[in-house]
Write an enzyme that holds these catalytic residues in place. Structure first.
Site, PDB file in Angstrom:
ATOM      1  N   ARG A  44     -27.378 -25.848  41.552  1.00  0.00           N
ATOM      2  CA  ARG A  44     -26.928 -27.013  40.783  1.00  0.00           C
ATOM      3  C   ARG A  44     -27.922 -28.154  41.003  1.00  0.00           C
ATOM      4  NH1 ARG A  44     -26.615 -30.274  44.274  1.00  0.00           N
ATOM      5  NH2 ARG A  44     -26.267 -31.947  42.772  1.00  0.00           N
ATOM      6  N   GLY A  45     -27.706 -29.251  40.231  1.00  0.00           N
ATOM      7  CA  GLY A  45     -28.668 -30.355  40.229  1.00  0.00           C
ATOM      8  C   GLY A  45     -29.593 -30.121  39.046  1.00  0.00           C
ATOM      9  N   ALA A  46     -29.745 -31.139  38.198  1.00  0.00           N
ATOM     10  CA  ALA A  46     -30.411 -30.940  36.910  1.00  0.00           C
ATOM     11  C   ALA A  46     -31.819 -30.322  37.029  1.00  0.00           C
ATOM     12  CB  ALA A  46     -30.445 -32.259  36.141  1.00  0.00           C
ATOM     13  N   ARG A  82     -25.077 -24.010  31.388  1.00  0.00           N
ATOM     14  CA  ARG A  82     -24.412 -25.312  31.570  1.00  0.00           C
ATOM     15  C   ARG A  82     -24.925 -26.244  30.474  1.00  0.00           C
ATOM     16  NH1 ARG A  82     -23.972 -27.919  37.381  1.00  0.00           N
ATOM     17  NH2 ARG A  82     -22.072 -28.830  36.486  1.00  0.00           N
ATOM     18  N   GLN A 178     -20.221 -32.779  46.367  1.00  0.00           N
ATOM     19  CA  GLN A 178     -21.679 -32.699  46.514  1.00  0.00           C
ATOM     20  C   GLN A 178     -22.197 -33.790  47.458  1.00  0.00           C
ATOM     21  OE1 GLN A 178     -20.012 -32.364  43.664  1.00  0.00           O
ATOM     22  NE2 GLN A 178     -21.076 -31.088  42.169  1.00  0.00           N
ATOM     23  N   ASP A 219     -28.339 -36.374  34.573  1.00  0.00           N
ATOM     24  CA  ASP A 219     -28.411 -35.051  33.930  1.00  0.00           C
ATOM     25  C   ASP A 219     -28.963 -35.131  32.521  1.00  0.00           C
ATOM     26  OD1 ASP A 219     -26.240 -34.815  36.134  1.00  0.00           O
ATOM     27  OD2 ASP A 219     -26.885 -32.777  35.659  1.00  0.00           O
ATOM     28  N   ASN A 229     -24.273 -38.477  34.116  1.00  0.00           N
ATOM     29  CA  ASN A 229     -24.426 -38.037  35.513  1.00  0.00           C
ATOM     30  C   ASN A 229     -23.047 -37.608  36.008  1.00  0.00           C
ATOM     31  OD1 ASN A 229     -26.153 -37.665  37.845  1.00  0.00           O
ATOM     32  ND2 ASN A 229     -25.057 -39.355  38.800  1.00  0.00           N
ATOM     33  N   LYS A 230     -23.011 -37.125  37.222  1.00  0.00           N
ATOM     34  CA  LYS A 230     -21.775 -36.591  37.814  1.00  0.00           C
ATOM     35  C   LYS A 230     -20.584 -37.522  37.598  1.00  0.00           C
ATOM     36  CE  LYS A 230     -21.114 -33.477  39.343  1.00  0.00           C
ATOM     37  NZ  LYS A 230     -20.482 -32.404  38.511  1.00  0.00           N
TER      38      LYS A 230
HETATM   39  O1  MRU Z   1     -22.529 -30.592  38.649  1.00  0.00           O
HETATM   40  P1  MRU Z   1     -23.790 -30.870  39.400  1.00  0.00           P
HETATM   41  O2  MRU Z   1     -23.601 -30.866  40.879  1.00  0.00           O
HETATM   42  O3  MRU Z   1     -24.941 -30.000  38.954  1.00  0.00           O
HETATM   43  O4  MRU Z   1     -24.163 -32.360  38.988  1.00  0.00           O
HETATM   44  C1  MRU Z   1     -25.361 -32.879  39.462  1.00  0.00           C
HETATM   45  C2  MRU Z   1     -25.540 -34.315  39.238  1.00  0.00           C
HETATM   46  O5  MRU Z   1     -24.794 -34.968  38.559  1.00  0.00           O
HETATM   47  C3  MRU Z   1     -26.782 -34.909  39.817  1.00  0.00           C
HETATM   48  O6  MRU Z   1     -26.591 -36.261  40.120  1.00  0.00           O
HETATM   49  C4  MRU Z   1     -27.905 -34.794  38.785  1.00  0.00           C
HETATM   50  O7  MRU Z   1     -28.058 -33.474  38.364  1.00  0.00           O
HETATM   51  C5  MRU Z   1     -29.197 -35.275  39.313  1.00  0.00           C
HETATM   52  S1  MRU Z   1     -29.949 -34.122  40.456  1.00  0.00           S
HETATM   53  C6  MRU Z   1     -31.416 -34.859  40.860  1.00  0.00           C
END
Ligand code: MRU
Length: 329
Positions: A44-46, A82, A178, A219, A229-230
């Site tokens: 996970r993480g963009a 995703r 997270q 994201d 974002n999250k």
């Molecule tokens: O659902 P996730 O854990 O993939 O969400 C991730 C986020 O929202 C992060 O803040 C975003 O991807 C930036 S990662 C550098």
């Protein structure tokens, strides 16, 4: 600790679901496993899912050598694993556009570029921080989320290494934690002082703990600075604006969606109610992301420097510069 890699006949990944309890490394040997790892947030993480997706497409090219239709179908499945982080589609499309035989090299280039980009983002951010004080972040944006040094978290680490005495308040980031699991782990490893708070303590932390800046990742960023974002980021941005605290978004070019004029069109992933539900049968609304309006964003920290409002001017300029090679750092 690498979060994704290619190891010959599989795509390797650190299973982020197990952290910080255990360091578990897995291998995806087929496209279904690649898609599953992304969907279940093992990866996970963009930026990290972009790199992982790119390696997945390289794997698909090998598995379906000589069968373009099967290869393209596999790539489409990875691309759709995703919906919100545009980095995934961006990276898959880059590998798909490569001449046959060059897929793995292109995926490796995407990974290598991310390392460079993260360093540049961190460098660009240092001047934004005071010489000491409290800052706040949401979700996880460190090395395991990007495959490099991290975006927002990389900014804190760079400022710390530059001698700035920052203390990071970390939102736990419900429902999958997270922040509590990954950001605390990464900041601890980097030696950056940090304190965990529940998400709903973000506003009082700003009010009572003299927070000097908020920095989060992204994201997907639209042309007007609207930022997905999250889930919970939007509320943090509103609280920051109320307290007059600068709110920065650290994001590489691959997180910008130049095709979208505003965040209204950003697809928001809704995840299973099982992630949230306590009592069986309860109805649950579980959006995994929210969109912070660009007018609440003080600056966008990119590998090209810090973009300032009005974003309707600075983001099209970024789009133009992103077509050219990065100037030497
Ligand atoms: O659902 P996730 O854990 O993939 O969400 C991730 C986020 O929202 C992060 O803040 C975003 O991807 C930036 S990662 C550098």
């Amino acid at each position: 600790m690498d979060s994704v890699w290619y190891d010959g006949d599989a795509v390797g990944f650190l299973d982020q679901r197990a952290l910080p309890r255990a360091v578990v490394r897995e291998r995806a040997t087929n496209v279904e496993s690649v898609v599953e790892a992304i969907r279940t947030l093992a990866v996970r993480g963009a930026p990290a899912i972009g790199i992982f997706g790119a390696y997945g497409v390289a794997l698909a090219a090998r598995l379906h050598a000589g069968d373009r239709a099967a290869y393209e179908h596999a790539a489409a499945q990875i691309r759709a694993a995703r919906p919100t982080a545009v980095n995934l589609a961006w990276a898959v499309d880059r590998v798909l556009a490569t001449a046959p035989g060059g897929e793995l090299d292109e995926a490796r280039r995407i990974h290598e570029e991310q390392r460079d980009v993260d360093r540049r983002i961190a460098q660009a951010s240092v001047a934004l921080f005071p010489s000491s004080g409290n800052v706040l972040t949401h979700c996880n944006t460190g090395p395991i989320a990007t495959g490099g040094d991290g975006t927002a978290l990389g900014c804190f680490v760079a400022a710390h290494r530059a001698g700035k005495a920052l203390h990071v308040f970390v939102d736990e980031t419900r429902p999958l934690l997270q922040g509590a699991r990954l950001t605390m782990f990464e900041l601890r490893e980097a030696g950056v002082p940090c304190t965990l708070i529940v998400d709903s303590a973000a506003a009082i932390t700003m009010q009572r703990k003299a927070v000097r800046a908020v920095v989060v990742g992204a994201d997907r960023v639209a042309r007007n600075g609207d930022t997905a974002n999250k889930i919970g980021t939007y509320g943090v941005a509103i609280a920051a604006a109320h307290h007059g605290i600068p709110f920065y978004v650290a994001a590489p070019r691959s997180t910008f969606d130049f095709a979208l004029d505003s965040g209204d069109a950003i697809p928001i992933e809704e995840r299973s109610g099982e992630e949230v539900r306590i009592a069986e049968g309860d109805a649950v609304y579980n959006p995994a992301f929210d969109v912070t309006p660009g007018r609440l964003v003080t600056g966008l920290i990119t590998e090209y420097g810090v973009l300032a409002p009005p974003y309707a001017d600075s983001i099209p300029d970024l789009e133009h510069r992103a077509r050219l090679p990065l100037p030497v750092a």
